[in-house]
Design a protein around this motif. Structure first.
Motif, PDB file in Angstrom:
ATOM      1  N   ILE A 238       1.083  -1.290  -0.179  1.00  0.00           N
ATOM      2  CA  ILE A 238       0.002  -0.156  -0.054  1.00  0.00           C
ATOM      3  C   ILE A 238       1.007   1.253  -0.134  1.00  0.00           C
ATOM      4  CG2 ILE A 238      -0.152  -0.222   2.584  1.00  0.00           C
ATOM      5  CD1 ILE A 238      -3.215   0.925   2.060  1.00  0.00           C
ATOM      6  N   GLY A 239       0.567   2.187  -0.829  1.00  0.00           N
ATOM      7  CA  GLY A 239       1.262   3.586  -0.769  1.00  0.00           C
ATOM      8  C   GLY A 239       2.293   3.352  -1.960  1.00  0.00           C
ATOM      9  N   GLU A 240       2.515   2.249  -2.730  1.00  0.00           N
ATOM     10  CA  GLU A 240       3.423   2.145  -3.774  1.00  0.00           C
ATOM     11  C   GLU A 240       2.719   2.151  -5.022  1.00  0.00           C
ATOM     12  OE1 GLU A 240       6.653   2.443  -3.961  1.00  0.00           O
ATOM     13  OE2 GLU A 240       6.982   2.481  -1.935  1.00  0.00           O
ATOM     14  N   LYS A 241       3.060   2.677  -6.141  1.00  0.00           N
ATOM     15  CA  LYS A 241       2.376   2.477  -7.485  1.00  0.00           C
ATOM     16  C   LYS A 241       2.244   1.060  -8.057  1.00  0.00           C
ATOM     17  CE  LYS A 241       3.624   7.408  -8.842  1.00  0.00           C
ATOM     18  NZ  LYS A 241       4.103   8.191  -9.931  1.00  0.00           N
ATOM     19  N   PRO A 242       1.457   0.860  -8.739  1.00  0.00           N
ATOM     20  CA  PRO A 242       1.394  -0.383  -9.135  1.00  0.00           C
ATOM     21  C   PRO A 242       2.288  -0.717 -10.440  1.00  0.00           C
ATOM     22  CG  PRO A 242      -0.895   0.581  -9.775  1.00  0.00           C
ATOM     23  CD  PRO A 242       0.029   1.382  -8.957  1.00  0.00           C
ATOM     24  N   ALA A 243       3.245  -1.738 -10.015  1.00  0.00           N
ATOM     25  CA  ALA A 243       4.334  -2.133 -11.023  1.00  0.00           C
ATOM     26  C   ALA A 243       4.127  -3.242 -11.869  1.00  0.00           C
ATOM     27  CB  ALA A 243       5.450  -2.534  -9.823  1.00  0.00           C
ATOM     28  N   PRO A 244       4.967  -3.543 -12.892  1.00  0.00           N
ATOM     29  CA  PRO A 244       4.647  -4.280 -13.855  1.00  0.00           C
ATOM     30  C   PRO A 244       4.807  -5.990 -13.102  1.00  0.00           C
ATOM     31  CG  PRO A 244       6.183  -3.111 -14.872  1.00  0.00           C
ATOM     32  CD  PRO A 244       5.931  -2.651 -13.361  1.00  0.00           C
ATOM     33  N   MET A 245       3.733  -6.621 -13.433  1.00  0.00           N
ATOM     34  CA  MET A 245       3.393  -8.070 -12.685  1.00  0.00           C
ATOM     35  C   MET A 245       3.162  -9.221 -13.684  1.00  0.00           C
ATOM     36  SD  MET A 245       1.468  -8.460  -9.254  1.00  0.00           S
ATOM     37  CE  MET A 245       2.218  -7.034  -8.478  1.00  0.00           C
ATOM     38  N   MET A 246       3.652 -10.322 -13.324  1.00  0.00           N
ATOM     39  CA  MET A 246       3.516 -11.477 -14.211  1.00  0.00           C
ATOM     40  C   MET A 246       2.986 -12.567 -13.183  1.00  0.00           C
ATOM     41  SD  MET A 246       7.148 -12.135 -15.906  1.00  0.00           S
ATOM     42  CE  MET A 246       8.551 -12.321 -14.792  1.00  0.00           C
ATOM     43  N   TYR A 247       2.199 -13.478 -13.568  1.00  0.00           N
ATOM     44  CA  TYR A 247       1.170 -14.545 -12.780  1.00  0.00           C
ATOM     45  C   TYR A 247       1.435 -15.687 -13.628  1.00  0.00           C
ATOM     46  CZ  TYR A 247      -1.121 -10.837 -10.566  1.00  0.00           C
ATOM     47  OH  TYR A 247      -1.501  -9.484  -9.700  1.00  0.00           O
ATOM     48  N   PHE A 248       2.069 -16.831 -12.929  1.00  0.00           N
ATOM     49  CA  PHE A 248       2.203 -18.067 -13.741  1.00  0.00           C
ATOM     50  C   PHE A 248       1.194 -19.066 -13.071  1.00  0.00           C
ATOM     51  CE2 PHE A 248       6.334 -16.188 -13.763  1.00  0.00           C
ATOM     52  CZ  PHE A 248       6.589 -16.188 -15.161  1.00  0.00           C
ATOM     53  N   PRO A 249       0.781 -20.151 -13.669  1.00  0.00           N
ATOM     54  CA  PRO A 249       0.024 -21.180 -12.830  1.00  0.00           C
ATOM     55  C   PRO A 249       0.533 -21.832 -11.875  1.00  0.00           C
ATOM     56  CG  PRO A 249       0.774 -21.788 -15.089  1.00  0.00           C
ATOM     57  CD  PRO A 249       1.503 -20.665 -14.942  1.00  0.00           C
TER      58      PRO A 249
ATOM     59  N   GLN B 110      -7.421  -6.026   7.875  1.00  0.00           N
ATOM     60  CA  GLN B 110      -6.673  -6.085   8.924  1.00  0.00           C
ATOM     61  C   GLN B 110      -5.064  -6.364   8.360  1.00  0.00           C
ATOM     62  OE1 GLN B 110      -7.873  -9.596  10.476  1.00  0.00           O
ATOM     63  NE2 GLN B 110      -9.056  -8.469  12.266  1.00  0.00           N
ATOM     64  N   LEU B 111      -4.907  -6.798   7.194  1.00  0.00           N
ATOM     65  CA  LEU B 111      -3.762  -6.580   6.423  1.00  0.00           C
ATOM     66  C   LEU B 111      -3.186  -5.288   6.242  1.00  0.00           C
ATOM     67  CD1 LEU B 111      -1.157  -8.165   5.186  1.00  0.00           C
ATOM     68  CD2 LEU B 111      -2.666  -8.498   3.334  1.00  0.00           C
ATOM     69  N   LEU B 112      -4.040  -4.515   5.416  1.00  0.00           N
ATOM     70  CA  LEU B 112      -3.661  -3.215   5.110  1.00  0.00           C
ATOM     71  C   LEU B 112      -3.316  -2.245   6.350  1.00  0.00           C
ATOM     72  CD1 LEU B 112      -5.913  -2.565   2.112  1.00  0.00           C
ATOM     73  CD2 LEU B 112      -3.841  -3.346   2.105  1.00  0.00           C
ATOM     74  N   GLY B 113      -3.982  -2.414   7.456  1.00  0.00           N
ATOM     75  CA  GLY B 113      -4.038  -1.735   8.730  1.00  0.00           C
ATOM     76  C   GLY B 113      -2.713  -2.189   9.348  1.00  0.00           C
ATOM     77  N   LYS B 114      -2.226  -3.236   9.294  1.00  0.00           N
ATOM     78  CA  LYS B 114      -0.809  -3.686   9.795  1.00  0.00           C
ATOM     79  C   LYS B 114       0.173  -3.017   9.017  1.00  0.00           C
ATOM     80  CE  LYS B 114       1.903  -7.888  10.635  1.00  0.00           C
ATOM     81  NZ  LYS B 114       1.660  -9.461  10.823  1.00  0.00           N
ATOM     82  N   ASN B 115      -0.134  -2.967   7.341  1.00  0.00           N
ATOM     83  CA  ASN B 115       0.797  -2.344   6.772  1.00  0.00           C
ATOM     84  C   ASN B 115       1.348  -0.840   7.104  1.00  0.00           C
ATOM     85  OD1 ASN B 115       1.821  -4.898   5.586  1.00  0.00           O
ATOM     86  ND2 ASN B 115       0.470  -4.597   3.870  1.00  0.00           N
ATOM     87  N   THR B 116       0.008  -0.394   7.523  1.00  0.00           N
ATOM     88  CA  THR B 116       0.090   1.153   7.616  1.00  0.00           C
ATOM     89  C   THR B 116       0.172   1.380   9.250  1.00  0.00           C
ATOM     90  OG1 THR B 116      -2.429   1.133   7.628  1.00  0.00           O
ATOM     91  CG2 THR B 116      -1.298   1.497   5.676  1.00  0.00           C
ATOM     92  N   SER B 117       0.585   0.567  10.059  1.00  0.00           N
ATOM     93  CA  SER B 117       0.811   0.630  11.467  1.00  0.00           C
ATOM     94  C   SER B 117       1.624   1.844  11.863  1.00  0.00           C
ATOM     95  CB  SER B 117       1.035  -0.406  12.125  1.00  0.00           C
ATOM     96  OG  SER B 117       2.250  -0.892  11.708  1.00  0.00           O
TER      97      SER B 117
END
Length: 872
Positions: free
Chosen positions: A676-687, A734-741
């Motif tokens: 959270i707080g970072e711009k979306p970066a290029p990402m690739m998903y494998f099966p 809760q996950l995002l709240g933990k990342n922005t604690s």
């Protein structure tokens, strides 16, 4: 002994004085005077007995202590007569001093106190950098191949050690459940580099740190106490980590928490990783701790290993991920991370709060000195020295500051206990405690506050025009104008500091609100995440891994109330995790050693629907393609925009050459944020069905209470493998709240300090207005008696009070321009000169100031002129 003789010496002095006066009286009677006349004549001839006593005591070495004791008794008596004033002043001082002591303790424990290692100033963390011209100051993790070159060839370090943080599953035994633990992996000589020894047992040896050795492990003190009951018999016993046997060889000291406070156990790194990876120059996964040789600076050490990196890079130009250089920073700086600037910002805020508290107490003391002006004038007329009276004023201020400091120390201790409980994840949190240095700091703050507040009040009452003071009536305004102006100046400064704190808090709060409301690119409501990992030793690459996750997802989706479920190696907001270099087969060949890169993820075909990530083009994975046939890849919108500008990526092929993998692009999905707080970066998903991955996050979406599925999922996992722990059970919120604690903590504390300062400013403004109204009672009564309208009187008094508030607001807004600039890198998607924040703070301050001024102004306008004049 001299102190014990003081009473006897005093008695001797008193007898001597009485004898001398009696002899003088006898001489006067012999001269023909009556007994009464002789007595007064003797006193006139002899002089002031009290002054003679003081002059006699002045030559005694303990006179200064006696004077201090006398001043202390007078101050305590005086303060007892005005309990309301005393309690308010002590509470104000306690808030300012307590906040300052608490933040100083945190800053000292986290940032200033040396690490508990041998010669900590010689310890540095080394990084690779300079992969390209934009990475000159990077702090990149190190490849094991480059570490080996540094260790063998450097001339600046007495030792280098390899470190990696990790996570392992501890199997259940003796009725205990399995659990996932934060762990550390390091080369066998790390503890020797740090200068640390296990509290029990032994350290790793070089023979332990090899792939062919039996597994060995060091336990943290906390894990040993919690999981094994502090039983020394656990030494040389076997425990299972990720289904592999490890022998417990030692217990680390209670204070040891390297590389971070969450670490529970440590294993040798070369034993845990395959030999081919530990010689790679392209797998950047590790950190390097170095101990500088005596007399070698950190800059010299970094330059030394940079030369080695440059040479290795030139020898391996065909390999894309061999960095050209290296840099370093102190190990302490690495461990505290990005918390340094926010902590200093909060410390500066507490200093502002302390100054506001001192100004408030100084204002109270000035008003008190004005009310006692006639008393002080009488004492001066009777022979009291100005310096003596000033000393008494300073003693009063010292008593108030000392009482406030004692209460503030209690408040600081309570605040620190709350901090250690709330922010147990903070770096070096166990180093935060009150000790002798903090106590000395507290004493110093008390003395400074006493001098600051006391001297302002003392100089405000140092008017030597005794006769005019004695002639003043109780309600006269004579001599009050200067003190009123002083109080207004103090109030203006107080308001200015309050504005700075309010704007700083407003900026952080708005930044935090923007951060929490940032679009993650997926659904965040009613989504549960659970971390699950299967051990390599039990689940071989290929079908066993793919089958486990297929079965898990099938059973989870069958649970009543589950709307959708999916699996991904790293969910949005959980971090970077890693990337791969690649080329695009259909594009022209790239220069030697050059590659593209993107974040890598593995997921099942239904993960995107479960998280609400839109498929923009193409399709999701084909479930019929498994294992080696699963040669598909799905890319994000950012990936398509950056690497396929103006063309359709569907059907193109991505070649991850270092991984020996060529895959076809079958879909384009919406962007998600890895943190959270970072711009979306290029990402690739494998099966996920390719059978490569063993660790990831299960995501469950439901329209009902999604947390209810935590226990059923754990039962499913336990039914499939009793030794598998399920950890990090959190909703997405809760996950995002933990990342922005960190951001929440900073904004909350600064807002609390700003609110306290606003309250103190309002109290100060109310006090100033009440004082002015009391001083001008006669004037107001005369004005009303001569026909002045009460509304005009009220307006005039209100404007008189608002003037310092408005001036303070202007000064505070100007100072906030610089404060906002300094806070710039702590803000997310807002400008330091945010108009809405500045306008809101200005409006709030003016409203509070108007309310604080309104009551005294209204009271002044309601005066009965006859009662005011009669009181005169």
């Amino acid at each position: 002994m001299k102190w014990l003789r003081m009473k006897r010496i005093d008695a001797d002095l008193e007898r001597e004085l009485c004898s001398d006066i009696e002899l003088e009286e006898a001489e006067q009677r012999d001269g023909g005077l009556s007994p009464d006349e002789a007595h007064y004549a003797a006193l006139r001839a002899f002089g002031n007995p009290a002054l003679i006593r003081e002059q006699a005591r002045a030559i005694w070495s303990w006179n200064w202590l006696e004077s201090l004791a006398r001043d202390l008794r007078i101050s305590l008596r005086t303060l007892r007569r005005t309990p309301g004033f005393t309690v308010i002043a002590i509470l104000v001082m306690a808030l300012g001093i307590g906040a300052n002591v608490a933040l100083f303790t945190v800053v000292r424990g986290v940032l200033l106190k040396p690490l508990p290692f041998e010669d900590p100033d010689r310890l540095v963390m080394l990084y690779e950098c300079c992969l390209d011209e934009n990475d000159t100051a990077g702090h990149n993790v190190v490849s094991p191949g480059m570490y080996g070159e540094w260790k063998e060839q450097n001339q600046s370090f007495s030792n280098l050690a390899l470190v990696k943080d990790s996570r392992v599953g501890l199997s259940g035994s003796g009725g205990q459940l399995p659990e996932k633990l934060a762990s550390g992996e390091f080369s066998w000589d790390l503890l020797r580099t740090l200068g640390v020894q296990p509290a029990l047992g032994r350290d790793f040896t070089q023979s332990d740190d090899s792939p062919s050795a039996n597994g060995t492990v060091l336990l943290s003190w906390g894990l040993w106490k919690r999981r094994f009951g502090g039983d020394r018999g656990i030494l040389n016993q076997t425990i299972y980590l990720d289904a592999e046997p490890y022998t417990v060889i030692g217990i680390m000291p209670a204070w040891f928490d390297f590389p971070d406070s969450a670490t529970q156990l440590w294993t040798p790194i070369y034993h845990d990783w395959p030999p081919e990876l530990m010689t790679s120059y392209n797998k950047h996964m590790f950190r390097v701790v170095g101990r500088l040789k005596p007399g070698v600076s950190a800059a010299q050490g970094a330059a030394d290993v940079s030369l080695i990196s440059r040479r290795i890079h030139n020898e391996r130009l065909s390999e894309p991920w061999v960095f050209k250089g290296a840099n370093s920073r102190p190990l302490l700086e690495h461990m505290v991370g990005d918390i340094k600037k926010p902590l200093y910002l909060l410390l500066e805020a507490t200093c502002c709060l302390l100054l506001i508290a001192c100004l408030n107490v100084a204002n109270l003391l000035v008003a008190r000195a004005a009310a006692r002006r006639k008393e002080l004038a009488i004492r001066t007329a009777l022979g009291g020295g100005w310096l003596r009276l000033m000393r008494e004023r300073l003693m009063e201020s010292l008593v108030l500051s000392a009482a406030g400091g004692a209460l503030g120390l209690v408040l600081a201790a309570a605040g620190l206990a709350w901090l250690r409980h709330t922010r147990a994840d903070m770096s070096r949190v166990d180093s935060i405690h009150i000790d002798g240095v903090v106590a000395a700091f507290t004493v110093g703050i008390i003395v400074l506050c006493a001098l600051f507040s006391g001297l302002i009040a003392a100089f405000s009452s140092s008017d030597k025009r005794v006769l005019s003071a004695l002639h003043e009536a109780s309600r006269s305004v004579s001599g009050g104008g200067a003190r009123a102006r002083l109080r207004k100046v103090l109030l203006m400064v107080e308001v200015g500091l309050t504005v700075v704190l309010l704007i700083g808090a407003g900026l952080l709060l708005k930044s935090y609100e923007r951060l929490r409301s940032a679009d993650m690119g997926c659904i965040t409501q009613n989504v549960l995440t659970l971390h699950i990992g299967i051990p390599d030793a039990r689940y071989a690459k290929g079908a066993p891994r793919a089958n486990f996750f297929d079965t898990l997802l099938e059973r989870v989706r069958a649970l009543p109330g589950v709307d959708a479920a999916g699996f991904v190696t790293v969910a949005p907001g959980q971090g970077y995790w890693g990337d791969w270099g690649f080329t695009i087969v259909e594009h022209p060949p790239m220069p030697q050693g050059a590659v593209l890169d993107a974040i890598k993820r593995w997921s099942d075909a239904k993960y995107f629907a479960a998280m609400g990530i839109p498929i923009l083009r193409g399709r999701t994975f084909d479930d019929s393609k498994r294992l080696d046939a699963a040669n598909e890849v799905i890319i994000s919108q950012a990936f398509a925009n950056q690497y396929f500008p103006g063309e359709d990526p569907i059907g193109k092929h991505v070649n991850a050459a270092l991984e020996h993998r060529v895959t076809e692009v079958v879909g384009v999905v919406g962007d998600t944020r890895y943190i959270i707080g970072e711009k979306p970066a290029p990402m690739m998903y494998f099966p996920l069905d390719d059978g490569d991955e063993t660790v990831g996050t299960l995501v469950i979406r439901s329209s009902h209470n999604v947390e209810q599925f935590a226990l059923p999922v754990q039962r499913i996992v336990s039914g499939m493998d009793p030794d598998l722990p399920v950890s990090d059970v959190l909703t997405m919120n809760q996950l995002l709240g933990k990342n922005t604690s960190d951001q929440s903590f900073n904004a909350t504390l600064l807002t609390a300090f700003a609110a306290l300062s606003l309250l103190l400013a309002a109290v100060g403004l109310f006090g100033v207005m009440s004082y002015i109204a009391a001083q001008r009672t006669t004037e107001i009564g005369i004005r009303i008696a001569l026909g002045a309208k009460r509304e005009h009187v009220m307006r005039k008094m209100l404007m008189d009070g608002m003037r310092p508030a408005v001036l303070g607001l202007v000064v505070g807004l100007a100072a906030s321009l610089e404060a906002g600039r300094l806070m710039g890198d702590l803000l997310y998607e807002i400008k330091p000169l945010d108009p809405a924040v500045f306008a809101a703070v200005s409006a709030t301050l003016l409203v509070v100031a108007a309310i604080a001024c309104l009551v005294p102004a209204w009271r002044a306008s309601r005066l009965d002129p006859m009662q005011a004049l009669r009181a005169e």
